[in-house]
Design a protein around this motif. Structure first.
Motif, PDB file in Angstrom:
ATOM      1  N   PHE A   5       0.827  -1.202   0.000  1.00 58.53           N
ATOM      2  CA  PHE A   5       0.000   0.000   0.000  1.00 58.53           C
ATOM      3  C   PHE A   5       0.863   1.254   0.000  1.00 58.53           C
ATOM      4  O   PHE A   5       0.590   2.206  -0.728  1.00 58.53           O
ATOM      5  CB  PHE A   5      -0.929  -0.020   1.216  1.00 58.53           C
ATOM      6  N   PHE A   6       1.935   1.261   0.799  1.00 61.92           N
ATOM      7  CA  PHE A   6       2.842   2.406   0.841  1.00 61.92           C
ATOM      8  C   PHE A   6       3.534   2.609  -0.507  1.00 61.92           C
ATOM      9  O   PHE A   6       3.657   3.733  -0.985  1.00 61.92           O
ATOM     10  CB  PHE A   6       3.869   2.229   1.952  1.00 61.92           C
ATOM     11  N   LEU A   7       3.969   1.522  -1.135  1.00 61.24           N
ATOM     12  CA  LEU A   7       4.600   1.616  -2.449  1.00 61.24           C
ATOM     13  C   LEU A   7       3.627   2.151  -3.489  1.00 61.24           C
ATOM     14  O   LEU A   7       3.995   2.973  -4.345  1.00 61.24           O
ATOM     15  CB  LEU A   7       5.122   0.249  -2.878  1.00 61.24           C
ATOM     16  N   LYS A   8       2.372   1.739  -3.387  1.00 63.97           N
ATOM     17  CA  LYS A   8       1.353   2.225  -4.308  1.00 63.97           C
ATOM     18  C   LYS A   8       1.108   3.721  -4.112  1.00 63.97           C
ATOM     19  O   LYS A   8       0.970   4.461  -5.079  1.00 63.97           O
ATOM     20  CB  LYS A   8       0.070   1.437  -4.074  1.00 63.97           C
ATOM     21  N   LEU A   9       1.096   4.190  -2.871  1.00 63.29           N
ATOM     22  CA  LEU A   9       0.912   5.611  -2.607  1.00 63.29           C
ATOM     23  C   LEU A   9       2.079   6.437  -3.142  1.00 63.29           C
ATOM     24  O   LEU A   9       1.882   7.513  -3.695  1.00 63.29           O
ATOM     25  CB  LEU A   9       0.731   5.864  -1.115  1.00 63.29           C
ATOM     26  N   VAL A  10       3.288   5.938  -2.992  1.00 66.48           N
ATOM     27  CA  VAL A  10       4.467   6.638  -3.516  1.00 66.48           C
ATOM     28  C   VAL A  10       4.404   6.688  -5.040  1.00 66.48           C
ATOM     29  O   VAL A  10       4.702   7.714  -5.648  1.00 66.48           O
ATOM     30  CB  VAL A  10       5.766   5.961  -3.020  1.00 66.48           C
ATOM     31  N   MET A  11       3.969   5.591  -5.651  1.00 71.78           N
ATOM     32  CA  MET A  11       3.844   5.573  -7.110  1.00 71.78           C
ATOM     33  C   MET A  11       2.802   6.592  -7.578  1.00 71.78           C
ATOM     34  O   MET A  11       3.030   7.331  -8.544  1.00 71.78           O
ATOM     35  CB  MET A  11       3.441   4.182  -7.596  1.00 71.78           C
ATOM     36  N   TYR A  12       1.666   6.666  -6.889  1.00 71.16           N
ATOM     37  CA  TYR A  12       0.634   7.640  -7.263  1.00 71.16           C
ATOM     38  C   TYR A  12       1.131   9.066  -7.077  1.00 71.16           C
ATOM     39  O   TYR A  12       0.828   9.944  -7.893  1.00 71.16           O
ATOM     40  CB  TYR A  12      -0.633   7.433  -6.442  1.00 71.16           C
ATOM     41  N   LEU A  13       1.886   9.322  -6.025  1.00 69.37           N
ATOM     42  CA  LEU A  13       2.390  10.672  -5.770  1.00 69.37           C
ATOM     43  C   LEU A  13       3.380  11.101  -6.848  1.00 69.37           C
ATOM     44  O   LEU A  13       3.312  12.223  -7.363  1.00 69.37           O
ATOM     45  CB  LEU A  13       3.029  10.748  -4.394  1.00 69.37           C
TER      46      LEU A  13
END
Length: 92
Positions: A20-28
């Motif tokens: 989930f954290f990796l996905k948030l960083v990718m979206y940012l």
């Protein structure tokens, strides 16, 4: 040593947190990409191409539990990057 169900659940939740954290960083990072068209007379047309691509990824996510958080992060990243010189500049 015998593993119990509690240990297995604890291990799988840590993996999902990191995903989930990796996905948030990718979206940012993706939502901060802009394509700015600069014309010869000095006008500029900014297009949030990265935010559109990030929204497409967020809409096709298998786990749509946290879609509101993902969309909010995409919008925040898009508005912050609007004022920064991030993205592709095309002079026409």
């Amino acid at each position: 040593m015998v593993k119990t169900k509690k240990q297995k659940n604890k291990k799988s939740s840590a993996t999902s947190d990191s995903a989930f954290f990796l996905k948030l960083v990718m979206y940012l990072i993706l939502s901060s990409m802009w394509v700015r068209l600069q014309y010869q007379n000095g006008t500029e047309l900014p297009l949030p191409l990265g935010a559109v691509i990030a929204l497409v990824f967020a809409s096709h996510d298998h786990f749509q539990i946290d879609r509101k958080i993902e969309v909010a992060l995409i919008l925040v990243g898009m508005f912050i990057a609007f004022w920064l010189p991030i993205g592709v500049f095309i002079v026409m």
